[in-house]
Design an enzyme around this catalytic site. Sequence first.
Site, PDB file in Angstrom:
ATOM      1  CD  GLU A  47      -2.282   1.985   0.802  1.00  0.00           C
ATOM      2  OE1 GLU A  47      -2.829   2.492  -0.205  1.00  0.00           O
ATOM      3  OE2 GLU A  47      -1.696   2.666   1.655  1.00  0.00           O
ATOM      4  CB  SER A  48       1.890   3.501  -2.720  1.00  0.00           C
ATOM      5  OG  SER A  48       0.629   4.017  -3.049  1.00  0.00           O
ATOM      6  CB  CYS A  78       2.112  -3.504  -7.367  1.00  0.00           C
ATOM      7  SG  CYS A  78       0.330  -3.302  -7.387  1.00  0.00           S
ATOM      8  NE  ARG A 105      -2.389   4.570  -4.341  1.00  0.00           N
ATOM      9  CZ  ARG A 105      -2.655   4.824  -3.058  1.00  0.00           C
ATOM     10  NH1 ARG A 105      -2.591   6.036  -2.596  1.00  0.00           N
ATOM     11  NH2 ARG A 105      -2.988   3.843  -2.259  1.00  0.00           N
ATOM     12  CB  ILE A 134      -3.051  -7.416  -6.579  1.00  0.00           C
ATOM     13  CG1 ILE A 134      -2.756  -8.878  -6.947  1.00  0.00           C
ATOM     14  CG2 ILE A 134      -3.907  -7.326  -5.317  1.00  0.00           C
ATOM     15  CD1 ILE A 134      -1.889  -9.614  -5.947  1.00  0.00           C
ATOM     16  NE  ARG A 135      -6.060  -3.369  -3.180  1.00  0.00           N
ATOM     17  CZ  ARG A 135      -5.713  -4.558  -2.688  1.00  0.00           C
ATOM     18  NH1 ARG A 135      -6.455  -5.638  -2.998  1.00  0.00           N
ATOM     19  NH2 ARG A 135      -4.690  -4.704  -1.909  1.00  0.00           N
ATOM     20  CG  HIS A 170       2.097  -8.303  -7.466  1.00  0.00           C
ATOM     21  ND1 HIS A 170       2.657  -7.900  -6.279  1.00  0.00           N
ATOM     22  CD2 HIS A 170       1.000  -7.529  -7.649  1.00  0.00           C
ATOM     23  CE1 HIS A 170       1.936  -6.913  -5.751  1.00  0.00           C
ATOM     24  NE2 HIS A 170       0.923  -6.679  -6.565  1.00  0.00           N
ATOM     25  CD  GLU A 172       5.771  -9.723  -6.221  1.00  0.00           C
ATOM     26  OE1 GLU A 172       6.032  -9.420  -7.406  1.00  0.00           O
ATOM     27  OE2 GLU A 172       4.896  -9.130  -5.546  1.00  0.00           O
TER      28      GLU A 172
HETATM   29  N1  GLN Z   1      -3.250  -0.032  -4.909  1.00  0.00           N
HETATM   30  C1  GLN Z   1      -2.017  -0.110  -4.166  1.00  0.00           C
HETATM   31  C2  GLN Z   1      -1.363   1.254  -4.060  1.00  0.00           C
HETATM   32  O1  GLN Z   1      -1.538   2.077  -4.901  1.00  0.00           O
HETATM   33  C3  GLN Z   1      -1.048  -1.061  -4.821  1.00  0.00           C
HETATM   34  C4  GLN Z   1      -1.557  -2.470  -4.704  1.00  0.00           C
HETATM   35  C5  GLN Z   1      -0.445  -3.479  -4.728  1.00  0.00           C
HETATM   36  O2  GLN Z   1       0.723  -3.159  -4.524  1.00  0.00           O
HETATM   37  N2  GLN Z   1      -0.818  -4.724  -4.917  1.00  0.00           N
HETATM   38  O3  GLN Z   1      -0.659   1.498  -3.124  1.00  0.00           O
END
Ligand code: GLN
Length: 188
Positions: A47-48, A78, A105, A134-135, A170, A172
Amino acid sequence: MRVGVLALQGAFLEHCRSLRACGADPVEIRKPEQLEGCRALVIPGGESTTMGRLMTAYDLLTPIREMAAAGTPIFGTCAGMVMLARQVEGLDQTLLGLMNITVKRNGFGRQVDSFEADLQIPVLGKEPLRGVFIRAPYITALGEGVEVLAVYHDKIVLVRQGKLLAASFHPELTDDLRLHKYFLEFVA
Ligand code: GLN
């Protein structure tokens, strides 16, 4: 080869596993002094906003910016891509600001929060790479020195700027090590 993996939160264990499988020696980074001797750095997903806050609290922003200025390769995935960006659309949050990119984002929208897709990445060869999103953010604008390495449905999802690499997805979370290997080749 000692490779730092920022381990404040997020998917850092999986990056350590991939790096180890590439023959590197991953080190979890929580304090500035742990960066010493690292030949490269990975900034994982997570989560940034939280990551930016923790990086400020742990005094990691300046040493990482200095590493980049000294030519140390950095790979952000991400949320890590968001951290590397110079700008996030419509938001004001703490960033490393190292790459000439603007990101959106959660860019793929709610209904496709998370998905997988085969990506064509010419620098990795003909075989597609399975992208786990993922998001995920994507890149909406780029500036000087930024090379697009992959797009998905017209959205830029993998870029390189010198020794900096940023992916929306991702790598990884799969057993495909090609992108980590490509990154490790940046180490002089
Ligand atoms: N949506 C998250 C962000 O912007 C990133 C999601 C993730 O790293 N899987 O921080």
